[in-house]
Write a protein that holds these residues in place. Structure first.
Motif, PDB file in Angstrom:
ATOM      1  N   HIS A  84     -17.404   1.299   3.361  1.00 21.27           N
ATOM      2  CA  HIS A  84     -16.798   1.698   4.534  1.00 21.27           C
ATOM      3  C   HIS A  84     -17.797   1.327   5.654  1.00 21.27           C
ATOM      4  N   THR A 127     -16.152   7.201   0.857  1.00 25.10           N
ATOM      5  CA  THR A 127     -15.335   6.530   0.014  1.00 25.10           C
ATOM      6  C   THR A 127     -15.454   6.817  -1.434  1.00 25.10           C
ATOM      7  N   ASN A 147      -8.555  -6.808  -3.351  1.00 25.26           N
ATOM      8  CA  ASN A 147      -9.154  -6.023  -2.453  1.00 25.26           C
ATOM      9  C   ASN A 147      -8.243  -5.632  -1.361  1.00 25.26           C
ATOM     10  N   PHE A 148      -8.298  -4.296  -0.889  1.00 24.89           N
ATOM     11  CA  PHE A 148      -7.478  -3.934   0.374  1.00 24.89           C
ATOM     12  C   PHE A 148      -8.327  -2.925   1.360  1.00 24.89           C
ATOM     13  N   SER A 149      -8.067  -2.979   2.384  1.00 26.78           N
ATOM     14  CA  SER A 149      -8.613  -1.936   3.271  1.00 26.78           C
ATOM     15  C   SER A 149      -7.475  -1.113   4.070  1.00 26.78           C
ATOM     16  N   ASN A 150      -8.204   0.014   4.405  1.00 29.07           N
ATOM     17  CA  ASN A 150      -6.977   0.918   4.796  1.00 29.07           C
ATOM     18  C   ASN A 150      -7.932   1.679   6.223  1.00 29.07           C
ATOM     19  N   HIS A 151      -7.115   2.153   6.998  1.00 25.05           N
ATOM     20  CA  HIS A 151      -7.630   2.668   8.371  1.00 25.05           C
ATOM     21  C   HIS A 151      -6.865   4.119   8.368  1.00 25.05           C
ATOM     22  N   THR A 153     -12.690   0.188   2.383  1.00 21.87           N
ATOM     23  CA  THR A 153     -12.438  -0.861   1.611  1.00 21.87           C
ATOM     24  C   THR A 153     -12.469  -0.780   0.013  1.00 21.87           C
ATOM     25  N   THR A 193     -12.866   1.636   9.019  1.00 20.79           N
ATOM     26  CA  THR A 193     -12.331   1.036   7.560  1.00 20.79           C
ATOM     27  C   THR A 193     -12.847   1.368   6.463  1.00 20.79           C
ATOM     28  N   THR A 238       0.940  -1.180   0.093  1.00 20.12           N
ATOM     29  CA  THR A 238       0.104  -0.037  -0.041  1.00 20.12           C
ATOM     30  C   THR A 238       0.995   1.178   0.026  1.00 20.12           C
ATOM     31  N   SER A 245     -16.280   0.476  -3.930  1.00 18.23           N
ATOM     32  CA  SER A 245     -15.688   0.669  -2.525  1.00 18.23           C
ATOM     33  C   SER A 245     -16.640   0.594  -1.427  1.00 18.23           C
ATOM     34  N   ARG A 292     -12.197  -2.589  -3.888  1.00 18.96           N
ATOM     35  CA  ARG A 292     -12.242  -3.965  -4.383  1.00 18.96           C
ATOM     36  C   ARG A 292     -12.164  -3.739  -6.075  1.00 18.96           C
TER      37      ARG A 292
END
Length: 237
Positions: free
Chosen positions: A192, A163, A230-234, A198, A196, A92, A190, A200
């Motif tokens: 949320h 998002t 997919n990925f998630s971010n905080h 997310t 979080t 990331t 996307s 995809r």
């Protein structure tokens, strides 16, 4: 002139013969694409993810296996492990957006219930390395795709408020001059929840032959499979 044409034909034969790679990991060669990606991957192990074909997160298992090999410069065995286990590895990149809004603030990311919040925003992107064999079992090729999106959050609670739909691009395709590569059937989304965000995507990796190779004619279309990431971010990540 005949000598020139003969040499030219030999060069073409060498180039295109290199495109046919065994589906076994024994036939793989460590490319600059893989070398650069792995170096970026190991720069910050807090921002990496590894998943298998069942979409199970095996990041720590991969790091336990590959980290010592990386320190030894053994990129070949790392690549073989990725191919033989059909792994997707990614890292990331995060960029903060300088947006502060209060009672009178405005932002493209604001939603109707966030006008009294202090809003911050982030651009995030995830680069994914894939190594796969086409459905004809003729060629094994590698590529990198990058999924980029953005989100906003309340800096006092770190709750994600919005998002944006992400964008997928083919960053690098190490296929060789005989192939024209492209992505097909792309989907992105996307969502949320809490703190979080997310993102995809799914796509099919395709390539068209610019020359005939073996029994495959000029213009033949190769399918390197459908893939999903997919990925998630905080906010505190």
């Amino acid at each position: 002139m005949k000598k020139f044409l003969g040499a030219f034909v030999l060069v073409l034969f060498f180039i295109f013969s290199q495109q046919v790679v065994s589906a076994s990991s024994d036939g793989l060669e460590v490319s600059e694409v893989f070398y650069d990606f792995i170096n970026d991957f190991f720069k910050d192990l807090n921002q990496v993810t590894v998943v298998n074909s069942a979409e199970e997160d095996i990041t720590q298992q991969f790091i336990d296996f590959a980290h010592e090999l990386y320190l030894e410069g053994d990129y070949k065995n790392i690549q073989s492990y990725i191919y033989e286990n059909d792994l997707s590895i990614s890292y990331t990149v995060i960029t903060d957006i300088d947006v502060i809004s209060g009672q009178d603030g405005e932002s493209d990311f604001l939603t109707t219930d966030s006008t009294t919040m202090n809003i911050r925003s982030k651009n995030v992107s995830e680069s994914f390395y894939k190594l796969a064999t086409d459905t004809k079992d003729k060629f094994t090729k590698e590529w990198v795709v990058t999924l980029s999106g953005s989100y906003s959050y309340d800096s006092s609670t770190y709750r994600v408020t919005h998002t944006n739909s992400p964008v997928l691009r083919l960053t690098t395709a190490n296929f060789g001059a005989a192939f024209s590569t492209y992505l097909q059937s792309i989907t992105t989304s996307s969502s949320h929840s809490g703190s979080t965000a997310t993102f995809r995507t799914s796509y099919t990796m395709m390539a068209t032959l610019g020359v005939s190779i073996g029994d495959l004619p000029l213009g033949f279309t190769l399918n390197f499979g459908s893939h999903s990431h997919n990925f998630s971010n905080h906010p505190l990540q």
